[in-house]
Enzyme design. Structure first.
Site, PDB file in Angstrom:
ATOM      1  N   ASP A 130       0.837  -1.203   0.000  1.00  0.00           N
ATOM      2  CA  ASP A 130       0.000   0.000   0.000  1.00  0.00           C
ATOM      3  C   ASP A 130       0.877   1.259   0.000  1.00  0.00           C
ATOM      4  O   ASP A 130       2.005   1.228   0.486  1.00  0.00           O
ATOM      5  CB  ASP A 130      -0.878   0.043   1.270  1.00  0.00           C
ATOM      6  N   ARG A 180      -0.919  -1.015  -8.696  1.00  0.00           N
ATOM      7  CA  ARG A 180      -2.331  -0.763  -8.369  1.00  0.00           C
ATOM      8  C   ARG A 180      -2.510   0.757  -8.406  1.00  0.00           C
ATOM      9  O   ARG A 180      -1.802   1.489  -7.711  1.00  0.00           O
ATOM     10  CB  ARG A 180      -2.661  -1.261  -6.959  1.00  0.00           C
TER      11      ARG A 180
HETATM   12  C1  LIG Z   1      -8.378  -1.828  -3.589  1.00  0.00           C
HETATM   13  C2  LIG Z   1      -8.042  -0.454  -3.109  1.00  0.00           C
HETATM   14  C3  LIG Z   1      -6.803  -0.241  -2.521  1.00  0.00           C
HETATM   15  C4  LIG Z   1      -6.477   1.045  -2.092  1.00  0.00           C
HETATM   16  N1  LIG Z   1      -5.203   1.260  -1.602  1.00  0.00           N
HETATM   17  C5  LIG Z   1      -4.850   2.520  -1.304  1.00  0.00           C
HETATM   18  C6  LIG Z   1      -3.506   2.827  -0.937  1.00  0.00           C
HETATM   19  O1  LIG Z   1      -2.612   1.960  -0.866  1.00  0.00           O
HETATM   20  N2  LIG Z   1      -3.201   4.129  -0.663  1.00  0.00           N
HETATM   21  C7  LIG Z   1      -4.137   5.122  -0.740  1.00  0.00           C
HETATM   22  O2  LIG Z   1      -3.790   6.299  -0.512  1.00  0.00           O
HETATM   23  N3  LIG Z   1      -5.417   4.860  -1.052  1.00  0.00           N
HETATM   24  C8  LIG Z   1      -5.790   3.588  -1.341  1.00  0.00           C
HETATM   25  N4  LIG Z   1      -7.083   3.352  -1.699  1.00  0.00           N
HETATM   26  C9  LIG Z   1      -8.140   4.379  -1.496  1.00  0.00           C
HETATM   27  C10 LIG Z   1      -8.238   5.312  -2.686  1.00  0.00           C
HETATM   28  O3  LIG Z   1      -7.100   6.110  -2.777  1.00  0.00           O
HETATM   29  C11 LIG Z   1      -9.494   6.217  -2.588  1.00  0.00           C
HETATM   30  O4  LIG Z   1      -9.406   7.006  -1.430  1.00  0.00           O
HETATM   31  C12 LIG Z   1     -10.802   5.472  -2.542  1.00  0.00           C
HETATM   32  O5  LIG Z   1     -10.785   4.354  -3.373  1.00  0.00           O
HETATM   33  C13 LIG Z   1     -11.966   6.396  -2.999  1.00  0.00           C
HETATM   34  O6  LIG Z   1     -11.757   6.805  -4.322  1.00  0.00           O
HETATM   35  P1  LIG Z   1     -12.581   6.244  -5.595  1.00  0.00           P
HETATM   36  O7  LIG Z   1     -11.599   5.852  -6.625  1.00  0.00           O
HETATM   37  O8  LIG Z   1     -13.486   5.176  -5.178  1.00  0.00           O
HETATM   38  O9  LIG Z   1     -13.322   7.492  -6.176  1.00  0.00           O
HETATM   39  P2  LIG Z   1     -14.331   8.545  -5.540  1.00  0.00           P
HETATM   40  O10 LIG Z   1     -14.527   9.566  -6.591  1.00  0.00           O
HETATM   41  O11 LIG Z   1     -13.858   8.985  -4.205  1.00  0.00           O
HETATM   42  O12 LIG Z   1     -15.643   7.708  -5.349  1.00  0.00           O
HETATM   43  C14 LIG Z   1     -16.421   7.227  -6.432  1.00  0.00           C
HETATM   44  C15 LIG Z   1     -17.710   6.638  -5.859  1.00  0.00           C
HETATM   45  O13 LIG Z   1     -17.393   5.501  -5.056  1.00  0.00           O
HETATM   46  C16 LIG Z   1     -18.181   5.461  -3.890  1.00  0.00           C
HETATM   47  N5  LIG Z   1     -17.287   5.587  -2.703  1.00  0.00           N
HETATM   48  C17 LIG Z   1     -15.990   5.941  -2.700  1.00  0.00           C
HETATM   49  N6  LIG Z   1     -15.516   5.907  -1.440  1.00  0.00           N
HETATM   50  C18 LIG Z   1     -16.529   5.543  -0.639  1.00  0.00           C
HETATM   51  C19 LIG Z   1     -16.661   5.340   0.754  1.00  0.00           C
HETATM   52  N7  LIG Z   1     -15.642   5.500   1.586  1.00  0.00           N
HETATM   53  N8  LIG Z   1     -17.865   4.965   1.240  1.00  0.00           N
HETATM   54  C20 LIG Z   1     -18.925   4.777   0.408  1.00  0.00           C
HETATM   55  N9  LIG Z   1     -18.868   4.956  -0.930  1.00  0.00           N
HETATM   56  C21 LIG Z   1     -17.686   5.333  -1.449  1.00  0.00           C
HETATM   57  C22 LIG Z   1     -19.143   6.624  -3.990  1.00  0.00           C
HETATM   58  O14 LIG Z   1     -20.301   6.145  -4.617  1.00  0.00           O
HETATM   59  C23 LIG Z   1     -18.416   7.587  -4.890  1.00  0.00           C
HETATM   60  O15 LIG Z   1     -19.290   8.436  -5.583  1.00  0.00           O
HETATM   61  C24 LIG Z   1      -7.418   2.091  -2.190  1.00  0.00           C
HETATM   62  C25 LIG Z   1      -8.657   1.860  -2.806  1.00  0.00           C
HETATM   63  C26 LIG Z   1      -8.955   0.620  -3.279  1.00  0.00           C
HETATM   64  C27 LIG Z   1     -10.266   0.432  -3.977  1.00  0.00           C
END
Ligand SMILES: Cc1cc2nc3c(=O)[nH]c(=O)nc-3n(C[C@H](O)[C@H](O)[C@H](O)COP(=O)(O)OP(=O)(O)OC[C@H]3O[C@@H](n4cnc5c(N)ncnc54)[C@H](O)[C@@H]3O)c2cc1C
Length: 303
Positions: A130, A180
């Protein structure tokens, strides 16, 4: 602003120690966290396997304060790898380097990562590293590259909100390191990260194209339906199909989108967190979506 408030609170140790005590908060946390123990997490993984969904196990924890805690985290992940192997779940593990002592010693942390990579390799799987806040990016990528050169079974995480990420992806692509791609979940200064969500989303789109064109087994980690659609369309246009890539999402988020990806025949891996040190992870999930604050408030007033 709510995002910044929750990300600020996610780093407050005094609040963390209060919140992580067994109590009402646990019920709310269950939406995002598979359980307190490895057994509970494995149960969830088995159910997901039945739905054709792969997993990556995250034993919750970060920023340990001494070597004993780092050694305990290593042992927890060794247990997780053993269980994944015994259960034939085909899962990976996702680790945070500050959980393995990066704040105390880069060398000792690297050695612990090597131990996990060796054990993962025996089980035919990989270690996903991560990405934490921007202060750790250089050290994290240096350890990723060393582990890749040594055992070839790591995945790096790149955050689309960082301005440096395109250069990092180009380098990792050249080295053949799987990436990723996520948007990024920490509080960062504008000097290093895009502040405007639209800019982050646009950069994610550009980096997604770069990874699909030149990356090694890329993983697109997002719940953003528009970006998932864009990736599906690009793969369709190229006629490549999944071709080694996978989508990744977080346990408890985006159920409909998960089903759509599986139905379309693309690999989906869910990030399955478990353990008792859930506070910073949970607060980052609240920060991502203002509606979650109402979910929290509703449950607190009911409790
Ligand atoms: C498999 C995986 C591994 C990850 N690893 C890391 C990492 O190592 N380091 C790091 O900094 N970040 C990590 N993240 C988190 C990432 O950076 C984002 O903060 C997170 O995925 C929200 O962004 P989004 O791409 O879903 O887009 P967004 O634009 O934030 O969300 C798109 C849609 O997804 C849904 N959604 C998003 N988040 C939520 C929530 N918390 N609760 C409910 N609905 C939600 C909503 O419907 C939203 O409209 C990871 C995410 C995933 C999926």
């Amino acid at each position: 602003m709510l995002r910044n408030l929750f990300l600020f609170l996610s780093r407050q140790r005094w609040l963390r120690s209060r919140m992580e005590r067994p109590g009402i908060a646990e019920k709310l946390v269950r939406r995002f966290v598979a359980g307190r123990t490895l057994d509970e997490a494995v149960k969830v993984c088995r159910r997901l396997a039945g739905e054709n969904i792969l997993v990556t196990l995250d034993h919750l924890g970060e920023n340990v304060t001494n070597d004993l805690e780092a050694a305990a985290s290593l042992a927890d992940y060794q247990d997780a790898l053993l269980r994944l192997r015994q259960e034939r779940l085909g899962g990976t593990i996702s680790i945070k380097l500050t959980q393995l002592g990066l704040d105390q010693s880069t060398d000792a942390c690297r050695e612990r990562v090597f131990v996990l990579c060796d054990e993962a390799s025996q089980g035919g799987t990989r270690v996903e590293i991560d990405m934490e806040s921007s202060a750790y990016v250089d050290r994290t990528l240096a350890i990723v590259e060393a582990a890749h050169a040594r055992s070839g079974n790591v995945r790096a995480v790149i955050q689309a909100y960082l301005r440096r990420s395109e250069a990092d992806i180009r380098r990792l692509n050249q080295l053949g390191v799987p990436v990723r791609l996520c948007k990024g979940a920490y509080l960062e200064p504008v000097t290093v990260a895009f502040e405007d969500k639209r800019e982050v989303d646009e950069n994610y789109g550009r980096l997604l194209t770069l990874l699909l064109a030149e990356g090694t087994q890329p993983a697109l980690a997002t719940h953003d339906a528009r970006l998932v659609t864009r990736a599906l369309e690009e793969m369709d246009r190229r006629g490549t199909g999944p071709n080694g890539m996978e989508f990744q999402m977080l346990y408890g988020i985006g159920r409909d989108l998960q089903k759509r990806i599986v139905r379309a025949g693309y690999p989906l891996r869910l990030y399955v967190p478990y353990g008792v040190a859930w506070y910073p992870y949970f607060m980052r999930r609240l920060a991502e979506r203002p509606a979650n604050v109402w979910f929290l408030a509703r449950n607190l007033t009911r409790a």
